[in-house]
Design an enzyme around this catalytic site. Structure first.
Site, PDB file in Angstrom:
ATOM      1  CG  HIS A   7       0.963   1.992   1.368  1.00  0.00           C
ATOM      2  ND1 HIS A   7      -0.459   2.043   1.368  1.00  0.00           N
ATOM      3  CD2 HIS A   7       1.227   2.930   2.169  1.00  0.00           C
ATOM      4  CE1 HIS A   7      -1.091   2.940   2.244  1.00  0.00           C
ATOM      5  NE2 HIS A   7       0.006   3.531   2.652  1.00  0.00           N
ATOM      6  NE  ARG A  11       6.581  13.727   7.354  1.00  0.00           N
ATOM      7  CZ  ARG A  11       6.776  14.170   8.792  1.00  0.00           C
ATOM      8  NH1 ARG A  11       6.327  13.493   9.689  1.00  0.00           N
ATOM      9  NH2 ARG A  11       7.415  15.330   9.023  1.00  0.00           N
ATOM     10  CD  GLU A  56       1.178   6.806   1.305  1.00  0.00           C
ATOM     11  OE1 GLU A  56       0.994   7.992   1.841  1.00  0.00           O
ATOM     12  OE2 GLU A  56       0.555   6.142   1.256  1.00  0.00           O
ATOM     13  CG  ASN A  60       3.203  17.101   3.487  1.00  0.00           C
ATOM     14  OD1 ASN A  60       2.228  16.979   3.279  1.00  0.00           O
ATOM     15  ND2 ASN A  60       4.019  16.686   4.471  1.00  0.00           N
ATOM     16  CG  HIS A  76      15.630  -1.854   7.242  1.00  0.00           C
ATOM     17  ND1 HIS A  76      15.903  -2.404   8.664  1.00  0.00           N
ATOM     18  CD2 HIS A  76      15.351  -2.919   6.614  1.00  0.00           C
ATOM     19  CE1 HIS A  76      15.738  -3.394   8.633  1.00  0.00           C
ATOM     20  NE2 HIS A  76      15.640  -4.080   7.401  1.00  0.00           N
ATOM     21  CD  GLU A 119      18.297  -5.895   5.449  1.00  0.00           C
ATOM     22  OE1 GLU A 119      19.001  -6.737   6.112  1.00  0.00           O
ATOM     23  OE2 GLU A 119      17.175  -5.770   5.815  1.00  0.00           O
TER      24      GLU A 119
END
Length: 142
Positions: A7, A11, A56, A60, A76, A119
């Protein structure tokens, strides 16, 4: 040595906004892990039928002030689409800025709410150049 892609992790500051953006691209939540002790959530999203290629989203719970305002250190994510013009129009109609319009009928760039560059590439051959994309200027950077 055998290697298998798992993956790409990004964040995110606003989980709802980020998930809504990736849903606009056609990704669906495939898996979620919430860590009470670590105070974070991991949400895996992938195109239907391609669950082995997720993004993913790491969120937080107590905020993430360490996120840079410009995530150019990342590069990207790239996705192919069946019709680049229809995809860009749909995204634009839903408030997404087209940073690099598909003037060539082949490639466009947009950014997620967390400044992740995405993209979009036309599947197969490039489409014939068409308005309004041919005349559209770049917005920001991609």
């Amino acid at each position: 040595m055998a290697l298998k892609y798992l993956h790409t992790m990004v964040r995110v500051k606003d989980l709802e906004k980020s998930m809504a953006f990736y849903e606009l691209l056609g990704l669906k939540e495939t898996r979620r892990m919430d860590s009470e002790g670590g105070r974070f959530s991991l949400i895996f999203m992938a195109p239907p039928g391609q669950e082995e290629c997720p993004v993913e989203l790491t969120y937080n719970w107590d905020g993430d002030d360490e996120l840079p305002s410009d995530s150019r250190h990342f590069g990207h994510l790239a996705y192919s689409v069946p019709n680049i013009y229809e995809t860009c129009q749909f995204l634009q109609d839903n408030g997404v800025v087209i940073n690099r319009p598909p003037r060539d009928g082949r490639m466009a760039f947009v950014r997620s709410p967390d400044n992740i560059s995405i993209e979009l590439l036309q599947e197969g051959d490039a489409l014939e150049p068409a308005e309004p994309w041919v005349s559209m200027e770049n917005t920001g950077h991609w």
